[in-house]
Design a protein around this motif. Structure first.
Motif, PDB file in Angstrom:
ATOM      1  N   SER A  13      -7.178 -13.487 -26.968  1.00  0.00           N
ATOM      2  CA  SER A  13      -7.610 -14.451 -27.910  1.00  0.00           C
ATOM      3  C   SER A  13      -6.714 -15.353 -28.096  1.00  0.00           C
ATOM      4  N   ILE A  14      -6.911 -16.588 -28.347  1.00  0.00           N
ATOM      5  CA  ILE A  14      -6.104 -17.735 -28.390  1.00  0.00           C
ATOM      6  C   ILE A  14      -6.256 -18.736 -29.645  1.00  0.00           C
ATOM      7  N   PRO A  15      -5.185 -18.897 -30.575  1.00  0.00           N
ATOM      8  CA  PRO A  15      -5.253 -19.577 -31.727  1.00  0.00           C
ATOM      9  C   PRO A  15      -5.282 -20.839 -31.292  1.00  0.00           C
ATOM     10  N   TRP A  16      -6.557 -21.550 -31.086  1.00  0.00           N
ATOM     11  CA  TRP A  16      -6.624 -22.968 -30.596  1.00  0.00           C
ATOM     12  C   TRP A  16      -6.153 -23.816 -31.802  1.00  0.00           C
ATOM     13  N   ARG A  17      -6.537 -23.708 -32.972  1.00  0.00           N
ATOM     14  CA  ARG A  17      -6.238 -24.722 -34.109  1.00  0.00           C
ATOM     15  C   ARG A  17      -4.822 -24.820 -34.267  1.00  0.00           C
ATOM     16  N   ALA A  18      -4.166 -23.572 -34.355  1.00  0.00           N
ATOM     17  CA  ALA A  18      -2.739 -23.459 -34.551  1.00  0.00           C
ATOM     18  C   ALA A  18      -1.878 -24.152 -33.549  1.00  0.00           C
ATOM     19  N   LEU A  19      -2.396 -24.132 -32.208  1.00  0.00           N
ATOM     20  CA  LEU A  19      -1.829 -24.748 -31.062  1.00  0.00           C
ATOM     21  C   LEU A  19      -2.085 -26.139 -31.120  1.00  0.00           C
ATOM     22  N   LYS A  20      -3.105 -26.764 -31.331  1.00  0.00           N
ATOM     23  CA  LYS A  20      -3.456 -28.167 -31.736  1.00  0.00           C
ATOM     24  C   LYS A  20      -2.314 -28.575 -32.697  1.00  0.00           C
ATOM     25  N   ARG A  21      -2.217 -27.769 -33.925  1.00  0.00           N
ATOM     26  CA  ARG A  21      -1.225 -28.282 -34.718  1.00  0.00           C
ATOM     27  C   ARG A  21       0.200 -28.568 -34.465  1.00  0.00           C
ATOM     28  N   GLY A  22       0.435 -27.540 -33.601  1.00  0.00           N
ATOM     29  CA  GLY A  22       1.851 -27.416 -32.976  1.00  0.00           C
ATOM     30  C   GLY A  22       1.946 -28.582 -31.717  1.00  0.00           C
ATOM     31  N   GLY A  23       1.002 -29.330 -31.430  1.00  0.00           N
ATOM     32  CA  GLY A  23       1.229 -30.702 -30.441  1.00  0.00           C
ATOM     33  C   GLY A  23       0.468 -30.239 -29.169  1.00  0.00           C
ATOM     34  N   LEU A  24      -0.417 -29.158 -29.209  1.00  0.00           N
ATOM     35  CA  LEU A  24      -1.022 -28.909 -27.967  1.00  0.00           C
ATOM     36  C   LEU A  24      -2.070 -30.178 -27.587  1.00  0.00           C
ATOM     37  N   SER A  25      -1.978 -30.835 -26.453  1.00  0.00           N
ATOM     38  CA  SER A  25      -2.763 -31.742 -26.026  1.00  0.00           C
ATOM     39  C   SER A  25      -3.969 -31.001 -25.028  1.00  0.00           C
ATOM     40  N   LEU A 182       5.855 -19.864 -21.816  1.00  0.00           N
ATOM     41  CA  LEU A 182       5.787 -20.580 -22.811  1.00  0.00           C
ATOM     42  C   LEU A 182       5.586 -19.895 -24.015  1.00  0.00           C
ATOM     43  N   ARG A 183       6.582 -19.698 -24.928  1.00  0.00           N
ATOM     44  CA  ARG A 183       6.280 -18.927 -26.358  1.00  0.00           C
ATOM     45  C   ARG A 183       5.835 -19.868 -27.200  1.00  0.00           C
ATOM     46  N   LEU A 184       4.472 -19.707 -27.473  1.00  0.00           N
ATOM     47  CA  LEU A 184       3.555 -20.335 -28.742  1.00  0.00           C
ATOM     48  C   LEU A 184       2.980 -19.464 -29.473  1.00  0.00           C
ATOM     49  N   GLU A 185       2.956 -19.451 -30.827  1.00  0.00           N
ATOM     50  CA  GLU A 185       2.341 -18.633 -31.725  1.00  0.00           C
ATOM     51  C   GLU A 185       2.306 -17.291 -31.113  1.00  0.00           C
ATOM     52  N   GLY A 186       3.709 -16.906 -31.162  1.00  0.00           N
ATOM     53  CA  GLY A 186       3.891 -15.329 -30.686  1.00  0.00           C
ATOM     54  C   GLY A 186       3.384 -14.880 -29.302  1.00  0.00           C
ATOM     55  N   MET A 187       2.885 -15.871 -28.397  1.00  0.00           N
ATOM     56  CA  MET A 187       2.119 -15.420 -27.184  1.00  0.00           C
ATOM     57  C   MET A 187       2.976 -15.971 -26.042  1.00  0.00           C
ATOM     58  N   GLU A 188       2.834 -15.543 -24.864  1.00  0.00           N
ATOM     59  CA  GLU A 188       3.600 -15.940 -23.820  1.00  0.00           C
ATOM     60  C   GLU A 188       2.575 -16.471 -23.069  1.00  0.00           C
ATOM     61  N   LEU A 189       2.518 -17.898 -22.437  1.00  0.00           N
ATOM     62  CA  LEU A 189       1.561 -18.677 -21.933  1.00  0.00           C
ATOM     63  C   LEU A 189       2.058 -19.510 -20.650  1.00  0.00           C
ATOM     64  N   ASP A 190       1.063 -19.704 -19.896  1.00  0.00           N
ATOM     65  CA  ASP A 190       1.573 -20.722 -18.683  1.00  0.00           C
ATOM     66  C   ASP A 190       1.448 -22.193 -19.355  1.00  0.00           C
ATOM     67  N   GLY A 191       2.689 -22.933 -19.199  1.00  0.00           N
ATOM     68  CA  GLY A 191       2.938 -24.169 -19.593  1.00  0.00           C
ATOM     69  C   GLY A 191       2.699 -25.138 -18.770  1.00  0.00           C
ATOM     70  N   ASP A 192       1.978 -26.222 -18.906  1.00  0.00           N
ATOM     71  CA  ASP A 192       1.668 -27.482 -17.985  1.00  0.00           C
ATOM     72  C   ASP A 192       1.996 -28.566 -18.540  1.00  0.00           C
ATOM     73  N   ILE A 193       2.325 -29.630 -17.670  1.00  0.00           N
ATOM     74  CA  ILE A 193       2.590 -31.209 -18.260  1.00  0.00           C
ATOM     75  C   ILE A 193       1.595 -32.125 -17.370  1.00  0.00           C
ATOM     76  N   CYS A 194       0.928 -32.819 -17.961  1.00  0.00           N
ATOM     77  CA  CYS A 194       0.339 -33.903 -17.224  1.00  0.00           C
ATOM     78  C   CYS A 194       1.050 -35.015 -16.663  1.00  0.00           C
ATOM     79  N   MET A 195       1.049 -35.323 -15.407  1.00  0.00           N
ATOM     80  CA  MET A 195       1.809 -36.179 -14.888  1.00  0.00           C
ATOM     81  C   MET A 195       1.263 -37.477 -14.793  1.00  0.00           C
ATOM     82  N   ASP A 196       0.094 -37.914 -15.147  1.00  0.00           N
ATOM     83  CA  ASP A 196      -0.534 -39.076 -14.917  1.00  0.00           C
ATOM     84  C   ASP A 196      -0.348 -39.958 -16.305  1.00  0.00           C
TER      85      ASP A 196
END
Length: 196
Positions: A13-25, A182-196
């Protein structure tokens, strides 16, 4: 430059709202894999990300060993997208084919030739386009340079390159998966960057 994550049922389960507050795009969510297998958390993840006002895309992990099987996978993916009302307008981060061989299924079944892998990949991408969804290709730098002949894919196919480190050395990549830790909200996730 936007940053995001890619997720599947394996992340829980992913804490989407918390990630958004942390800057996730953005988030790229696994829709499914192989012949008509849905990711168990696809709907939860896609709806959670959308509800948190996070841009979304999807990816599909292919187990296709033939061009025909790849086309069937694409028809299934596009059916699910249409069925849940996700037109291309709702997928600003696009659709992606993951043709790698993480569990060596393809290798164990004799699929090792780069030309054949490329043709199978092209079949999925072309079928997705017929169904109304443009689709890019995901792979490690090694796969994108030694297994999949990207210039032989449909013209304009975007590339999502996985390469851990400080930079993406695949020329013209649209997305860069820079880590699987990528450590976010106590989880280890795949991190990505949009290059465009």
């Amino acid at each position: 430059m936007k940053w995001g994550i890619d997720v599947s049922e394996h992340n829980g389960s992913i804490p989407w709202r918390a990630l958004k507050r942390g800057g996730l795009s953005f988030a790229i969510v696994r829709l499914g894999w192989g012949q008509v297998h849905m990711d168990e958390l696809f709907y939860e993840n896609i709806n959670g990300a959308l509800a948190a006002d996070i841009e979304v895309g999807i990816y599909y992990y292919s187990y296709a060993l033939t061009m025909e099987a790849a086309a069937r996978e694409a028809r299934f993916a596009s059916f699910v997208l249409r069925d849940c009302g996700l037109s291309p307008a709702y997928l600003p981060m696009g659709c992606w084919l993951d043709m790698e061989d993480a569990d060596r299924y393809k290798e164990k079944n004799g699929l090792t030739d780069g030309q054949v892998i490329t043709a199978i990949s092209a079949s999925f991408l072309e079928e997705m386009k017929k169904e109304g969804y443009s689709c890019g290709i995901y792979g490690s730098w090694d796969w994108l340079t030694h297994k999949i002949h990207v210039p032989s894919l449909p013209p304009g196919t975007p590339v999502w390159c996985a390469q851990w480190g400080r930079e993406c050395s695949y020329p013209g990549a649209s997305l860069w998966q820079f880590t699987n830790a990528l450590r976010l909200e106590g989880m280890e996730l795949d991190g990505d960057i949009c290059m465009d």
